[in-house]
Design a protein around this motif. Structure first.
Motif, short mmCIF file in Angstrom:
data_model
loop_
_atom_site.label_atom_id
_atom_site.label_comp_id
_atom_site.label_asym_id
_atom_site.label_seq_id
_atom_site.Cartn_x
_atom_site.Cartn_y
_atom_site.Cartn_z
N THR A 61 0.86 -1.18 0.00
CA THR A 61 0.00 0.00 0.00
C THR A 61 0.89 1.23 0.00
OG1 THR A 61 -1.80 -1.13 1.14
CG2 THR A 61 -1.76 1.27 1.31
N THR A 62 0.64 2.12 -0.93
CA THR A 62 1.38 3.38 -0.97
C THR A 62 0.39 4.52 -0.84
OG1 THR A 62 1.29 3.52 -3.38
CG2 THR A 62 3.23 2.46 -2.43
N GLU A 63 0.85 5.63 -0.29
CA GLU A 63 -0.03 6.77 -0.10
C GLU A 63 0.77 8.05 -0.35
OE1 GLU A 63 -3.00 8.59 3.35
OE2 GLU A 63 -1.83 6.78 3.75
N ILE A 64 0.16 8.97 -1.10
CA ILE A 64 0.76 10.29 -1.28
C ILE A 64 -0.27 11.34 -0.92
CG2 ILE A 64 2.51 9.65 -2.99
CD1 ILE A 64 0.63 10.63 -5.20
N LYS A 65 0.22 12.43 -0.32
CA LYS A 65 -0.63 13.58 -0.02
C LYS A 65 0.01 14.77 -0.70
CE LYS A 65 -2.67 12.12 4.25
NZ LYS A 65 -2.93 12.30 5.63
N PHE A 66 -0.80 15.57 -1.36
CA PHE A 66 -0.24 16.67 -2.14
C PHE A 66 -1.24 17.78 -2.33
CE2 PHE A 66 -2.17 13.54 -4.91
CZ PHE A 66 -2.95 14.31 -5.76
N LYS A 67 -0.69 18.95 -2.67
CA LYS A 67 -1.48 20.07 -3.16
C LYS A 67 -1.14 20.21 -4.63
CE LYS A 67 -2.34 22.62 1.01
NZ LYS A 67 -2.32 23.86 1.75
N LEU A 68 -2.12 20.55 -5.42
CA LEU A 68 -1.89 20.70 -6.86
C LEU A 68 -0.79 21.70 -7.14
CD1 LEU A 68 -5.56 20.65 -8.19
CD2 LEU A 68 -3.85 18.83 -8.36
#
Length: 134
Positions: A61-68
């Motif tokens: 499981t991979t997860e990324i959090k970002f703002k455009l």
């Protein structure tokens, strides 16, 4: 605009993904697992305007959090360390990853109620299609 991507998406097809992983430089053993894995893609938004994208499978499981449009560091499912930028272009959610002088992009769009992810590395293109879980 990212709202239309929010939800849980289940993979139903994957075309040319082995060639795409080869083009990325992914080793044989990891490609074997990657080809058999059908991850769920979970997209959500938080209160701060961050987008969270989680790829869930029995393998990893991979997860990324970002703002455009804000670059961030990403460790991919195949363990590449990339500098990544996510943007919205013509209704598509575009992920550009750069590492070691190389670049790949993943364009995700909603088409006929399905999420279609087009993975491009040079002249190699893989297409992975997801349907939304109810």
């Amino acid at each position: 605009m990212v709202d239309k991507f929010v939800g849980t998406w289940r993979m139903i097809s994957s075309e040319n993904f082995d060639d795409y992983m080869k083009a990325l430089g992914v080793g044989f053993a990891t490609r074997q697992v990657g080809n058999r894995t059908k991850p769920n893609l979970i997209v959500s938004l938080d209160d701060q305007g961050c987008v969270c994208m989680k790829s869930q499978s029995t393998f990893r499981t991979t997860e990324i959090k970002f703002k455009l449009n804000e670059p961030f560091d990403e460790t991919t499912a195949d363990d590449r360390k990339t500098r990544t930028v996510m943007s919205l272009e013509n209704g598509k959610l575009v992920q550009k990853q750069t590492w070691d002088g190389k670049e790949t992009s993943i364009e995700r769009e909603i088409s006929d109620g399905k999420l279609v992810a087009k993975c491009v590395m040079g002249d190699v293109v893989a297409v992975r299609t997801y349907v939304k879980d109810a």
